[in-house]
Design a protein around this motif. Structure first.
Motif, PDB file in Angstrom:
ATOM      1  N   PHE A  49      35.866 -58.490  22.656  1.00  0.00           N
ATOM      2  CA  PHE A  49      35.530 -59.179  21.426  1.00  0.00           C
ATOM      3  C   PHE A  49      36.790 -59.660  20.707  1.00  0.00           C
ATOM      4  CE2 PHE A  49      35.303 -57.777  16.805  1.00  0.00           C
ATOM      5  CZ  PHE A  49      35.035 -59.040  16.303  1.00  0.00           C
ATOM      6  N   TYR A  69      41.248 -67.613  19.240  1.00  0.00           N
ATOM      7  CA  TYR A  69      40.831 -68.641  18.282  1.00  0.00           C
ATOM      8  C   TYR A  69      41.862 -68.757  17.159  1.00  0.00           C
ATOM      9  CZ  TYR A  69      35.966 -68.783  20.050  1.00  0.00           C
ATOM     10  OH  TYR A  69      34.843 -68.947  20.798  1.00  0.00           O
ATOM     11  N   ARG A 120      45.020 -70.508  18.120  1.00  0.00           N
ATOM     12  CA  ARG A 120      44.896 -71.936  18.397  1.00  0.00           C
ATOM     13  C   ARG A 120      44.715 -72.787  17.149  1.00  0.00           C
ATOM     14  NH1 ARG A 120      41.526 -70.518  23.095  1.00  0.00           N
ATOM     15  NH2 ARG A 120      39.734 -70.522  21.702  1.00  0.00           N
ATOM     16  N   GLU A 157      25.729 -56.225   7.791  1.00  0.00           N
ATOM     17  CA  GLU A 157      26.371 -56.722   9.005  1.00  0.00           C
ATOM     18  C   GLU A 157      27.877 -56.440   8.976  1.00  0.00           C
ATOM     19  OE1 GLU A 157      23.219 -60.225  10.154  1.00  0.00           O
ATOM     20  OE2 GLU A 157      25.002 -60.787   9.023  1.00  0.00           O
ATOM     21  N   ASN A 158      28.563 -56.992   7.992  1.00  0.00           N
ATOM     22  CA  ASN A 158      30.003 -56.768   7.920  1.00  0.00           C
ATOM     23  C   ASN A 158      30.420 -56.800   6.442  1.00  0.00           C
ATOM     24  OD1 ASN A 158      32.375 -56.239   9.408  1.00  0.00           O
ATOM     25  ND2 ASN A 158      33.102 -58.323   9.026  1.00  0.00           N
ATOM     26  N   GLN A 161      33.232 -60.186   1.586  1.00  0.00           N
ATOM     27  CA  GLN A 161      33.697 -60.844   2.808  1.00  0.00           C
ATOM     28  C   GLN A 161      32.684 -61.788   3.424  1.00  0.00           C
ATOM     29  OE1 GLN A 161      34.386 -61.524   7.037  1.00  0.00           O
ATOM     30  NE2 GLN A 161      32.760 -60.170   6.369  1.00  0.00           N
ATOM     31  N   GLY A 221      36.068 -69.435   7.071  1.00  0.00           N
ATOM     32  CA  GLY A 221      35.465 -68.158   7.418  1.00  0.00           C
ATOM     33  C   GLY A 221      36.468 -67.175   7.986  1.00  0.00           C
ATOM     34  N   TYR A 222      35.913 -66.298   8.804  1.00  0.00           N
ATOM     35  CA  TYR A 222      36.652 -65.187   9.377  1.00  0.00           C
ATOM     36  C   TYR A 222      37.798 -65.666  10.273  1.00  0.00           C
ATOM     37  CZ  TYR A 222      37.129 -61.072  12.485  1.00  0.00           C
ATOM     38  OH  TYR A 222      37.588 -60.019  13.223  1.00  0.00           O
ATOM     39  N   ASP A 226      38.487 -74.357  20.042  1.00  0.00           N
ATOM     40  CA  ASP A 226      37.921 -73.760  21.247  1.00  0.00           C
ATOM     41  C   ASP A 226      38.791 -73.945  22.481  1.00  0.00           C
ATOM     42  OD1 ASP A 226      35.735 -72.829  19.858  1.00  0.00           O
ATOM     43  OD2 ASP A 226      34.507 -74.590  20.261  1.00  0.00           O
ATOM     44  N   ARG A 236      30.868 -67.952  17.527  1.00  0.00           N
ATOM     45  CA  ARG A 236      32.114 -67.421  18.086  1.00  0.00           C
ATOM     46  C   ARG A 236      32.381 -65.981  17.660  1.00  0.00           C
ATOM     47  NH1 ARG A 236      32.227 -72.384  16.482  1.00  0.00           N
ATOM     48  NH2 ARG A 236      32.808 -73.997  17.983  1.00  0.00           N
ATOM     49  N   THR A 237      31.754 -65.554  16.600  1.00  0.00           N
ATOM     50  CA  THR A 237      32.025 -64.229  16.047  1.00  0.00           C
ATOM     51  C   THR A 237      30.704 -63.514  15.834  1.00  0.00           C
ATOM     52  OG1 THR A 237      31.994 -65.185  13.830  1.00  0.00           O
ATOM     53  CG2 THR A 237      34.156 -64.934  14.883  1.00  0.00           C
ATOM     54  N   PRO A 238      30.752 -62.186  15.722  1.00  0.00           N
ATOM     55  CA  PRO A 238      29.505 -61.446  15.517  1.00  0.00           C
ATOM     56  C   PRO A 238      28.935 -61.728  14.128  1.00  0.00           C
ATOM     57  CG  PRO A 238      31.319 -59.986  16.195  1.00  0.00           C
ATOM     58  CD  PRO A 238      31.917 -61.301  15.838  1.00  0.00           C
ATOM     59  N   ALA A 239      27.694 -61.361  13.942  1.00  0.00           N
ATOM     60  CA  ALA A 239      27.038 -61.498  12.640  1.00  0.00           C
ATOM     61  C   ALA A 239      27.895 -60.852  11.550  1.00  0.00           C
ATOM     62  CB  ALA A 239      25.668 -60.833  12.686  1.00  0.00           C
ATOM     63  N   HIS A 279      30.569 -61.954  10.287  1.00  0.00           N
ATOM     64  CA  HIS A 279      31.932 -62.497  10.338  1.00  0.00           C
ATOM     65  C   HIS A 279      31.778 -64.006  10.174  1.00  0.00           C
ATOM     66  CE1 HIS A 279      32.090 -58.631  12.382  1.00  0.00           C
ATOM     67  NE2 HIS A 279      33.404 -58.605  12.261  1.00  0.00           N
ATOM     68  N   PRO A 280      31.820 -64.498   8.954  1.00  0.00           N
ATOM     69  CA  PRO A 280      31.360 -65.860   8.682  1.00  0.00           C
ATOM     70  C   PRO A 280      32.124 -66.946   9.423  1.00  0.00           C
ATOM     71  CG  PRO A 280      32.459 -64.933   6.752  1.00  0.00           C
ATOM     72  CD  PRO A 280      32.268 -63.812   7.731  1.00  0.00           C
ATOM     73  N   GLU A 281      31.359 -67.860   9.999  1.00  0.00           N
ATOM     74  CA  GLU A 281      31.940 -69.102  10.482  1.00  0.00           C
ATOM     75  C   GLU A 281      31.781 -70.141   9.386  1.00  0.00           C
ATOM     76  OE1 GLU A 281      31.287 -68.657  15.317  1.00  0.00           O
ATOM     77  OE2 GLU A 281      30.783 -70.517  14.316  1.00  0.00           O
ATOM     78  N   GLU A 341      34.427 -74.528  12.164  1.00  0.00           N
ATOM     79  CA  GLU A 341      33.742 -74.066  13.371  1.00  0.00           C
ATOM     80  C   GLU A 341      32.597 -75.009  13.724  1.00  0.00           C
ATOM     81  OE1 GLU A 341      34.797 -72.198  10.981  1.00  0.00           O
ATOM     82  OE2 GLU A 341      35.754 -70.402  11.769  1.00  0.00           O
TER      83      GLU A 341
END
Lengths: 379, 379, 379, 379
Positions: free
Chosen positions: B16, B23, B26, B256-257, B274, B316-317, C28, C308-311, C313-315, C319
């Protein structure tokens, strides 16, 4: 079916909570305010009474005389609302109970353990109803939450996070409300912990149905010169094995009346906030979050019973408070027996638990956070 | 200006955090991934490397060999990203530092105090940069918050409430991620406290600029058979006199987070979450709450520097994580000196502080919540 | 698998959307920017190119020359990104298409119907891919919404409310961005309707899969001296019988980038807001509202593919934009055929639909809101 | 000061809005319900009256007889609340006005233009007060918004977006409430447009103080067999040059009672939502969004006057409704003159404006959205 007759001790001009009790008593049409000792100052008492439609002969300057006079009237009051500062709860409570009159009393129960004991003894010997206005338990979604926990919808409880954040005492403040609430002679030794910490403690207990058995606390006083705590950090251990925190603060700038409860079990979790009380987040593990709404889809019966308006027509603080008053009316109409409560209404036991909570927090904090057993705590 | 050359240890197929680092590297165009020991399994390493555009000769099966080989190449990597489980941080970190290569390492610093010390020693003797990816410090509104605290916008700090609630470990789970994170051999003795508690601790420290000096903690394990904690309740005392709580949980169903920070001073308070990272609530006592937004009205310079898009175009993250990478690039481009950091980027010191936090929480919890001094704590 | 090679026309220093395209292309790892005509000013072009790692020989001052030169190189670009003001889309688009190079073009398609036709003709005769960056279609929860509508989760659609509220043009503004976007020579006759109205229109079409067939519009210009509309009110009739409104504004004070979509069917409804893009409210009639989250419980496959990220973890915006770029890469890698799109990526048809939308709004507004048939509208 | 005496027409067992009026009348202690023609069925009327504490002799089966009888009593009612379906407003309203009794009437004013005229004539000739319960105008933050607009805090108004979304009529429904509200004989020719569209129209007018002068509307009926509209899309032009939209729907799945207002001027904007009525977003152009709260920091006097509880103690729908009742009491206590209203309470003029709104929407919709002048519209 006649309206029940209500008397009031305290709550004269300028009081905050007295007016709230009157709104609450009026809303559902169950009560009629007919007598009062609204102030210890006779002129002030009379002026306040007059503005509230109390006839002069039933405006009293002395609560003891009032208790006796009302007890002797054929149309005497069914119950009295005690809305004085904490140190003035026990006197009227005992007087009215001993006069055979039911008591609806603001929280916390009392300023001292002695006062609390005196009230408890009077409840016991009188057999009258004693209702403590932990009003947040009257919110429909809180009753929904309680029912869901009881139904096992959350599974076995693990974590209980409750907090009550305000900011009105961020600076030194001298108003009628601030003065007595920060004066240990009138509020009791606990400041924030007694004024709002007890609400948070009661709410967590009410919803989880699981009494905490021990706590570790730190009480802080951030405002120079303040004689009581204004921020409280507590960890709680529940008999069921659940664990959690309670935070109460009167110096958390940006918070108006931020009472929030989160309960997590091994199957689901719920989250609720008092400032938007008409919804309750409910998440079953592995499913999307659901937003339950007062009187809305998916809520169960008891929450709907207390809903006065359809979903989307928000009820607020006064409606929740009114539910306590209407539940008290049901209790009283059901007969003299205190034994079998059919409504989940805060009682003398809740008041005593709150006193133990305050005392335990003070003791733990003085012991640098030592764990204190709530069951055995001197009140 | 050429792109910096990045190597990676760990992060093969199925990982993960390795993908997240890529990402992040990049996004701003500062880095180019050119080498890797992506797996200890040579075939797996090669397959992963190929998919990432790493030429075969720079796909290594052994990180020690990679460190030496890259150090000798003229076009060798400028830095290595270490994205292995915690117990596998120290080996590669020391190897690359000793080879003169900068290190970007995932958190927490290490699984054991010995490992942490080894890394710290290597940082010291190598003079190379060591960046710990406490990525949440890269959020623009967190930098805004830090700057506001430093500017005195909040006044003297009083209460700091931080929490990090997740639910992914609500039940017994066996996945690649879950396995090593709940295995004390690989994650270290702390489970939840190390994995996310350190993030919360770091965030509070980063924003307040005020290191906690002592703590009282309770670590719980709610899931039967789990060998590490999955819920953490901590009270913190800051050197400045501020007080607060930290709660981290991996069993809070419905979260969730949920990393959230609230800081209250004697003049104002801030609140941030967050999962909606582009806004920051800011309330001056006695004034209405203001909603500051990333790159929006009223935000100050440093937050804007890190903003890639205009207000209302949410970052975002990954953007926050990318900021850590770009800050690392700035550090490296600025020269070899580790001494003068011009960017607020998490370092070996933050890593050591996190190790002390974990160790202190464990010690306090075993001592039934006894207060432990963070400064003197054995890591 | 090598990275695709990208060229760029426009996007020199000070540009907004050029930088966004570059972030999107990088994220990406599918693209590498290797050539550009970043500015019509050769010095400016060269300086911008140098900062972006473009070698001098591939920094062009003239897009026509660039198209020819790149087409002849063995390592020539696979696609070009056109990020110039609207009136400068057609020239480069036609030049690159005719040179056999795929085009990724910012929206709206063009400033005039003639330009739009020229591009469409070039797409047809070249057989190259043409991707229009209606980037909001790249949000995972928008793809989730589209899939739910297509699956019939909402039932038969009835009401579609879409809006796009900003406030940056509340007052007369003279910046690089504002200047061309309010100049009909450069932006086209539509101002707000072209700049953001087309996004809203495209989003509604994308999610519902149901092209509107007619509209009634009122375009307003509130800021004195402005030569294009800055507020747009539209009613839309869909072929399926659904009805709805579209509101776009650049003078709605307090809105940063408030693109919001609500779709109601006879079985369920959904609501989404671009500023908090990671969640989607979904309510089945008679059931509690569910909050679906990106990569979270209950979301279906296509939304997860782009996550791209788990729930939790905001995109964000970049993105979503990057997903358009990666989908474009998939298209290109899949072969030359434009016929069979396996990814739902905005195309020349969407561009032409947007042009018809703008033209129809202008015509309706000039006709005091007369209904205009979108199908037959001159572009 | 005695309580005012209230009578009620309609509102027997099973009614929704009758109970709401009674809560509203009770809350502030200004009114006492003493008489009623609660049902046209005498037994039902008597049973309902008994449960509400109305003495048998003042429970009437016929509203005409009630008007005469109460007018002749020395302790006769001061005002009557009319809570019947729309087609039953005019009869009682005229009867009580002509008997010299003030009228508090539910909205919309009537089912037909003839009925509306009859009521208006009776108001004129009687000189009695006529209060229309557009209850949403009683919300403190709505009064705050109105005052801010009037003060020029928003500058010159440009865009007014109002909407009222519900979902309770998503499917064919047969209940007491649904039956009459979807029956043109009882509700009037407008369904959704009359039931909730008028609320939205009134709210926009109340806050902006700027009457719309013309509109273009489309009324839709989505549920098969329904005889009235269930979704309404309207564009409005205001005399001041402002423009805006009104959307009302009873089939927007997921919306309970979503009345929302947004007003944008050239200096600032405000946003409000009925389901969270205690806050009002206020953004000055170029400054961060501020969240104003009922009774909180930064709110001006008139909103506080209507606040019964401190900030953070939410008021809801019933409190707003009660404010209409208490304002009516003030009007009546102030004397017989209808001329000088000191409180901003909805009147016969608002009722007539609502009738014109309904009629204009119907006419415009039948004319395919032709613009209709509200001023000249036949009601």
């Amino acid at each position: 079916m006649r309206r029940l007759r209500l008397g009031m001790v305290g709550g004269g001009h300028g009081a905050f909570i007295g007016a709230v009790h009157r709104y609450a008593a009026r809303l559902d049409g169950e009560w009629e305010l007919v007598a009062g000792a609204l102030s210890s100052d006779p002129k002030r008492a009379a002026a306040s009474a007059s503005g509230l439609g109390i006839v002069p002969e039933r405006s009293y300057a002395d609560f003891r005389y009032m208790a006796q006079a009302e007890a002797m009237r054929e149309d005497g009051i069914d119950a009295v609302a005690i809305v004085t500062p904490n140190h003035m709860h026990a006197g009227p409570a005992v007087a009215f109970l001993d006069a055979g009159i039911h008591v609806i009393c603001d929280k916390p129960l009392a300023a001292t353990a002695e006062d609390a004991d005196a009230i408890a003894d009077a409840v016991m010997r009188s057999g009258r109803h004693f209702v403590l206005t932990h009003n947040y338990t009257g919110y429909p979604m809180i009753r929904q939450a309680r029912e869901m926990v009881a139904n096992g919808d959350l599974g076995a409880l693990r974590v209980v996070q409750v907090e009550y954040a305000q900011d009105w005492l961020t600076e030194t403040l001298s108003t009628k409300q601030a003065d007595w609430r920060t004066d240990p002679e009138r509020s009791g030794a606990g400041g924030c912990v007694g004024d709002i910490g007890t609400h948070a403690f009661n709410l967590a207990t009410f919803v989880t149905g699981a009494a905490p058995e021990s706590l570790s606390a730190e009480l802080n006083t951030f405002v120079a010169g303040r004689r009581v705590d204004d921020d409280v950090q507590v960890r709680l251990r529940y008999k069921t094995g659940a664990r959690g925190s309670l935070w109460a603060s009167q110096v958390a700038v940006g918070n108006e009346n931020g009472l929030r409860l989160r309960v997590y079990g091994d199957r689901a979790g719920i989250e609720w906030s008092q400032e938007t009380p008409n919804s309750l987040a409910f998440t079953v593990f592995g499913e999307p979050r659901r937003i339950l709404t007062r009187a809305g889809a998916g809520v169960t019966s008891s929450a709907n019973v207390t809903a006065r308006t359809p979903a989307g027509h928000p009820e607020g603080y006064l409606e929740a408070f009114a539910t306590i008053y209407s539940d008290a009316a049901k209790l009283i109409r059901a007969g003299a027996s205190n034994g079998t409560r059919q409504v989940p209404i805060p009682s003398i036991e809740d008041g005593l638990a709150g006193m133990r909570f305050i005392a335990s927090c003070l003791r733990s904090s003085m012991g640098n956070g030592v764990w204190v057993d709530l069951g055995s705590a001197a009140r």
